[in-house]
Write a protein that holds these residues in place. Sequence first.
Motif, mmCIF file in Angstrom:
data_model
loop_
_atom_site.group_PDB
_atom_site.id
_atom_site.type_symbol
_atom_site.label_atom_id
_atom_site.label_comp_id
_atom_site.label_asym_id
_atom_site.label_seq_id
_atom_site.Cartn_x
_atom_site.Cartn_y
_atom_site.Cartn_z
ATOM 1 N N ASP C 179 0.838 -1.222 0.000
ATOM 2 C CA ASP C 179 0.000 0.000 0.000
ATOM 3 C C ASP C 179 0.862 1.256 0.000
ATOM 4 O O ASP C 179 0.625 2.206 0.753
ATOM 5 N N GLY C 180 1.927 1.207 -0.800
ATOM 6 C CA GLY C 180 2.763 2.402 -0.943
ATOM 7 C C GLY C 180 3.799 2.603 0.155
ATOM 8 O O GLY C 180 4.639 3.495 0.069
ATOM 9 N N THR C 190 14.064 -2.510 1.394
ATOM 10 C CA THR C 190 12.651 -2.119 1.270
ATOM 11 C C THR C 190 12.446 -1.058 0.189
ATOM 12 O O THR C 190 13.356 -0.324 -0.166
ATOM 13 N N GLY C 191 11.227 -0.999 -0.307
ATOM 14 C CA GLY C 191 10.836 0.102 -1.194
ATOM 15 C C GLY C 191 10.986 -0.229 -2.667
ATOM 16 O O GLY C 191 11.769 -1.092 -3.065
ATOM 17 N N ARG C 192 10.229 0.488 -3.509
ATOM 18 C CA ARG C 192 10.268 0.299 -4.946
ATOM 19 C C ARG C 192 11.563 0.881 -5.499
ATOM 20 O O ARG C 192 11.967 1.975 -5.098
ATOM 21 N N LYS C 193 12.228 0.162 -6.399
ATOM 22 C CA LYS C 193 13.541 0.576 -6.890
ATOM 23 C C LYS C 193 13.475 1.025 -8.349
ATOM 24 O O LYS C 193 12.560 0.620 -9.090
ATOM 25 N N ALA C 194 14.466 1.772 -8.733
ATOM 26 C CA ALA C 194 14.731 2.033 -10.155
ATOM 27 C C ALA C 194 16.143 1.520 -10.450
ATOM 28 O O ALA C 194 17.006 1.523 -9.566
ATOM 29 N N VAL C 195 16.339 1.035 -11.684
ATOM 30 C CA VAL C 195 17.647 0.524 -12.101
ATOM 31 C C VAL C 195 18.159 1.406 -13.224
ATOM 32 O O VAL C 195 17.442 1.658 -14.192
ATOM 33 N N TYR C 196 19.391 1.885 -13.080
ATOM 34 C CA TYR C 196 19.963 2.808 -14.062
ATOM 35 C C TYR C 196 21.233 2.243 -14.681
ATOM 36 O O TYR C 196 22.017 1.564 -14.024
ATOM 37 N N ARG C 197 21.429 2.548 -15.977
ATOM 38 C CA ARG C 197 22.730 2.338 -16.609
ATOM 39 C C ARG C 197 23.507 3.626 -16.407
ATOM 40 O O ARG C 197 23.054 4.700 -16.826
ATOM 41 N N THR C 198 24.672 3.495 -15.744
ATOM 42 C CA THR C 198 25.460 4.704 -15.488
ATOM 43 C C THR C 198 26.388 4.983 -16.654
ATOM 44 O O THR C 198 26.588 4.131 -17.533
ATOM 45 N N ALA C 199 26.974 6.156 -16.618
ATOM 46 C CA ALA C 199 27.753 6.610 -17.769
ATOM 47 C C ALA C 199 28.986 5.743 -18.016
ATOM 48 O O ALA C 199 29.475 5.634 -19.144
ATOM 49 N N ASP C 200 29.473 5.089 -16.999
ATOM 50 C CA ASP C 200 30.684 4.269 -17.153
ATOM 51 C C ASP C 200 30.366 2.835 -17.531
ATOM 52 O O ASP C 200 31.233 1.962 -17.466
ATOM 53 N N GLY C 201 29.134 2.527 -17.901
ATOM 54 C CA GLY C 201 28.792 1.168 -18.306
ATOM 55 C C GLY C 201 28.400 0.273 -17.143
ATOM 56 O O GLY C 201 28.139 -0.909 -17.331
ATOM 57 N N GLY C 202 28.382 0.815 -15.932
ATOM 58 C CA GLY C 202 27.928 0.033 -14.781
ATOM 59 C C GLY C 202 26.441 0.232 -14.570
ATOM 60 O O GLY C 202 25.730 0.682 -15.469
ATOM 61 N N HIS C 203 25.935 -0.140 -13.411
ATOM 62 C CA HIS C 203 24.527 0.129 -13.149
ATOM 63 C C HIS C 203 24.375 0.599 -11.708
ATOM 64 O O HIS C 203 25.256 0.419 -10.872
ATOM 65 N N HIS C 204 23.247 1.179 -11.429
ATOM 66 C CA HIS C 204 22.960 1.729 -10.117
ATOM 67 C C HIS C 204 21.521 1.397 -9.777
ATOM 68 O O HIS C 204 20.628 1.493 -10.615
ATOM 69 N N ILE C 205 21.297 0.985 -8.521
ATOM 70 C CA ILE C 205 19.940 0.707 -8.057
ATOM 71 C C ILE C 205 19.628 1.656 -6.915
ATOM 72 O O ILE C 205 20.433 1.791 -5.980
ATOM 73 N N GLY C 206 18.490 2.327 -6.983
ATOM 74 C CA GLY C 206 18.109 3.249 -5.914
ATOM 75 C C GLY C 206 16.605 3.274 -5.748
ATOM 76 O O GLY C 206 15.864 2.681 -6.540
ATOM 77 N N LEU C 207 16.140 3.914 -4.692
ATOM 78 C CA LEU C 207 14.695 4.054 -4.494
ATOM 79 C C LEU C 207 14.118 4.816 -5.684
ATOM 80 O O LEU C 207 14.693 5.798 -6.153
#
Lengths: 255, 255, 255, 255, 255, 255
Positions: C179-180, C190-207
């Motif tokens: 329920d949010g 915990t919490g909903r995540k976003a996954v990013y491709r970073t500029a150096d070819g790696g990745h980052h996961i954050g809220l």
Amino acid sequence: MLSFGSRHLHPALGTMVERAALLGGLDGFSNVAAEEAVGRRAGGTMPHALMICFGRGEQEAAWRAFDEAVPDETPRVALVDTYSDEVDEALRATEAVDDLTGVRLDTTGSRRGDFRHIAREVRWTLDAHGHEDVDIFVSGGLGPRELRALRDVADGFGVGSYVSNADPLDFALDIVEVDGEPAAKRGKLTGRKAVYRTADGGHHIGLADRNAPTDAVELLEPLVRDGEVVRAFDFESAIERAAADAAEVGFGDEQ
Amino acid sequence: MLSFGSRHLHPALGTMVERAALLGGLDGFSNVAAEEAVGRRAGGTMPHALMICFGRGEQEAAWRAFDEAVPDETPRVALVDTYSDEVDEALRATEAVDDLTGVRLDTTGSRRGDFRHIAREVRWTLDAHGHEDVDIFVSGGLGPRELRALRDVADGFGVGSYVSNADPLDFALDIVEVDGEPAAKRGKLTGRKAVYRTADGGHHIGLADRNAPTDAVELLEPLVRDGEVVRAFDFESAIERAAADAAEVGFGDEQ
Amino acid sequence: MLSFGSRHLHPALGTMVERAALLGGLDGFSNVAAEEAVGRRAGGTMPHALMICFGRGEQEAAWRAFDEAVPDETPRVALVDTYSDEVDEALRATEAVDDLTGVRLDTTGSRRGDFRHIAREVRWTLDAHGHEDVDIFVSGGLGPRELRALRDVADGFGVGSYVSNADPLDFALDIVEVDGEPAAKRGKLTGRKAVYRTADGGHHIGLADRNAPTDAVELLEPLVRDGEVVRAFDFESAIERAAADAAEVGFGDEQ
Amino acid sequence: MLSFGSRHLHPALGTMVERAALLGGLDGFSNVAAEEAVGRRAGGTMPHALMICFGRGEQEAAWRAFDEAVPDETPRVALVDTYSDEVDEALRATEAVDDLTGVRLDTTGSRRGDFRHIAREVRWTLDAHGHEDVDIFVSGGLGPRELRALRDVADGFGVGSYVSNADPLDFALDIVEVDGEPAAKRGKLTGRKAVYRTADGGHHIGLADRNAPTDAVELLEPLVRDGEVVRAFDFESAIERAAADAAEVGFGDEQ
Amino acid sequence: MLSFGSRHLHPALGTMVERAALLGGLDGFSNVAAEEAVGRRAGGTMPHALMICFGRGEQEAAWRAFDEAVPDETPRVALVDTYSDEVDEALRATEAVDDLTGVRLDTTGSRRGDFRHIAREVRWTLDAHGHEDVDIFVSGGLGPRELRALRDVADGFGVGSYVSNADPLDFALDIVEVDGEPAAKRGKLTGRKAVYRTADGGHHIGLADRNAPTDAVELLEPLVRDGEVVRAFDFESAIERAAADAAEVGFGDEQ
Amino acid sequence: MLSFGSRHLHPALGTMVERAALLGGLDGFSNVAAEEAVGRRAGGTMPHALMICFGRGEQEAAWRAFDEAVPDETPRVALVDTYSDEVDEALRATEAVDDLTGVRLDTTGSRRGDFRHIAREVRWTLDAHGHEDVDIFVSGGLGPRELRALRDVADGFGVGSYVSNADPLDFALDIVEVDGEPAAKRGKLTGRKAVYRTADGGHHIGLADRNAPTDAVELLEPLVRDGEVVRAFDFESAIERAAADAAEVGFGDEQ
């Protein structure tokens, strides 16, 4: 980084170990009996015994009792691994104590599958609930390897037996000169030596009556001669000198 | 021992894996879609999802909801590793649910420093509070080594990927006879073979037209000939035969 | 590089594996049942069974029969390890079949003392007899290490169980929000995540509700929402995207 | 077991090595130059050079030429690894030469994936075609470990560099007595010694002027004294003595 | 660096080994029987046998006897490890022999805890007593690793079994051409080859009738043709050529 | 076996270590400051410092000075590794001192290539000269492994840092009961325990209020209660009890 290992030792050595820990670069110590000798105040956090005396499910009461009992200037660091999971107790501690300084994770071995992950999960959860200002303090069996692995997720460390139970350095006093003549048993180099810090941060050992290497600084200075103390120094400047020497020779650089 | 790994697989294979797990000696399975094919009822315990839906601190409510919702004959096994420590939740579950059958420990990796110690500590604590009749059920990444290490402190096991992700046995169909004449590519032994179980529990492979070893039993029997099924068998008797064969060759004896 | 491993799998999964192999970067596949699903033609070479049906000493007859039977556009690749040595059969195949495209070495384990040397010797011998245009195709138990070791002496590869029997990636669906509100069992963030491709070819996961890192591209896009497919894509563009992503993160760079 | 390694050595030592090989327990040798010195006839089989002179595909001609050229009493052992696979050439040799004694497998390294399997496959194929009386002779890089692994599938062995390139035994002549007085440099035991074979098959070294151990046999006997040969022996009895001594101390027992 | 290993070998090979040692880059040799063949004078130092004949405590007498007996041009190198410690005997040798050239350390295994330290301690002690001009010569079980470890504390080396007992290089004469046509058994590359030194110090092997690589020098030159020696060379120029070749390909560069 | 390690420690702990060494089974100690506390006389042999004060070549003078200075009841043990080889000095010591009790080998690391061989060679040489009654005493870096390896060639041992620098046993005081109710933090077993010696020499830990195992002896006895010493014991009987306990549980049996 605080020295926590004094309790592993015979009380006759407690003060010496705290003094050595500070000389070696730690920031503080926990043995109150050493305060007078080192001229500093001891520090630390609450013990598991306090939590247990309040009992399972009464962690909030224990943290609040500590909060009420200690002086205002004492940091509020809640021990959060006694009965429930670290993440669970950390969250509850933030609700129980206003102005919580930090939480301490001293996770017992059988629950320590991945200590770095536990600390990171506590950090993530505190942040997700808006407690970015609550520090994480870790302790329990930590040495250089663990410190390096945890330093980006922890704000403070308690180090115990790595310092207090360090292996003795094996050294011996050898006769290398008799009436001014070089002498020694097999396996030892004869003659009086000088020890130099070389320009590249290394050291050089040579006969004392030969020339020093270029740009080298002689390190040996007599402290006692014929039973008389001939050179005094104070503790705080010794700490500074140790830190300066460590920096000069690159001790502690990333390995 | 229950098969828990069906969820790791493509649904097209779910039923086959549960069937194979039972043939291989497990006592039960969890994939309800396989019930019709194997002719048995699926089993299992509550998932973490149930605990999380009730939320942190509401474990008692979750266990009681399960207790009220499931049929009387379903064993009451409380999952006790979701938010707090296993020892803590296990004690609380005994208080929340009358006639608790058991607790399940599915400890997550970062808290699994010594799984055997955790199980033993839960056992010790349950016993110390008079709950000798509450069983301990363990799951999570278990294989033969873990089962052997835990079997004196656990009463039941859930086994997942060790069964469902087992490496394929590499086998191939080779031509070894053409028009009754021995044939084969390099590296393969020519001619039609017979396979025998020898008297000492081993096996022997020889040309089919030579004599069998003394006291040996031929193992190969045609199941399909020219596209016709020539030998039927039912699933339950296949399980029995697999267990009997395993016993005969000493499979599973202490290693 | 062709996918040869479909035969190791349950037929229910054959098409999926060929599709996955193409997505993962292989050039072709051998399971004709997958042609319709992937929209490409299957490929391959002759099997040992064909050689054996003609029999020892009749290799020339087998190669010629294949040459006569298959369509003009099919490459003529002779299997040259069935009865005699690879060098011997390779030479004989060049004499038996005009316009031979290549030879395939699938050397059986007991004769595979140094596969690279065998391939190099076949190459040397073909060249010494003026057959520089006959390719060498290798197969049998090949993985990345073997491919790297053979790629300067072979022109093509058949890869089987390394692809078809690859270990499953262990993943799980976790509840991280109710329920949010952030939620999770111990060990999960915990919490909903976003996954990013970073500029150096790696990745980052954050809220998901925090800011993205600078110059990062968000990778997650919903495919299904409330049971509705909300994003379609075609197979060929998926292959291209996988190759582009692999290039971007440096997958497959020399190790 | 035949000694094949003489060709690896300087010709000045060829005879000595064959003599040593026979003393050490081998059954025969291949260097014809040693025949006179050891008083026995050399033996062996055909070389690859013979096969190559007849050429690829002409193996039958080569085997028949050998069969026609050598005396009746020479065993007919066909070399079967020159151009085609060992199984293939072995079968063909049985057809080319009447009364074939055996086949020799000297498989080159790049084709020697599993030498035991190759030998076993040749045995299986010969048997399947009714040639149980054709022996298998193996050679090429064999030492004790290979001999043990192959001895149930091979009837004879050729051993080369394991014997001819054996590491020298490091020994030295030391002065241990000067004018009857014990003497020696550091690290050597002073005084004249006696060496005994003890009752349990071991040995004992002690001062020569002390008592021998009970039931021990003194082993040292002077061969040369003041430049005079004082004890003669013949070669055949030396072989027997070496074998008897080896048996007594358990040399060569299964390891 | 002197070759000391000739005594480990059969006398028939003694001269060959000394010749090979000089070709391989050593500076001298000790086997006087090889002097005529190589056209150089043998060298060496006194043996332990000389020391022992004078007896324990009579080292000075032994060193002086050597000093008096040998020609003026022979270097005075005292063996200093026979009865007392190396440091002790080295000091005593400097007092016993005027114009001592050096001392030799051939420390026996049971006293060789740290050979580098022993040599360094001898150097330190000689220097401390003003004998910087007395060289240190070491011997006993030395190979490349030991030479590298000792070369900054020793002035000369005696090398024995590392040279004299070197493993034979395994090579074979193969038929690769019959009447001008390429031929070979399995595992060998067919056809006559040329061997080239490439511009980068490597080498290249190719068919003799193909073009040489750019800037490559062909290395093979016939020495014997149809039984006639067609190319003569002298020993000293062979040594120079070996050294030049070694330098060109970087042999012996720091590893 | 004598305790030699007290000098490695802070003087405040010297007596405690000697006391612990005797409790642990050693036969004697060397720290004279501990004599009063343990009620025994200290023992030992001459130091290298004594040898060096007399100087190189004056070993006989040093041994004789010791012989003349110490009381009659003190064993005459000559240190024989200072300047010359152990074998050399051992022989010389037997000539310098009448009624020599033994020799001590404390061979320095750089000369300790094979300590067992050195001791054996000293034994052999002493015996060869009729000194079977002179004991060999060894010291220097000895632990259980070295003691086992040397015990058949040495008559006595000096053990230093293995005892004095032993790692601390990690133990902690935990709260397991609060007001009679079981309590403990995570990872600890709750409730007051009893410790039993079982009939097979093992031990058993159980809740104190449960029944003891059959034939088990309870081991815990209160020494201090409410600050009062309630059980006294004397040092000599403690040594006996430790030895008896060690024997009962098989401590020190061959490993």
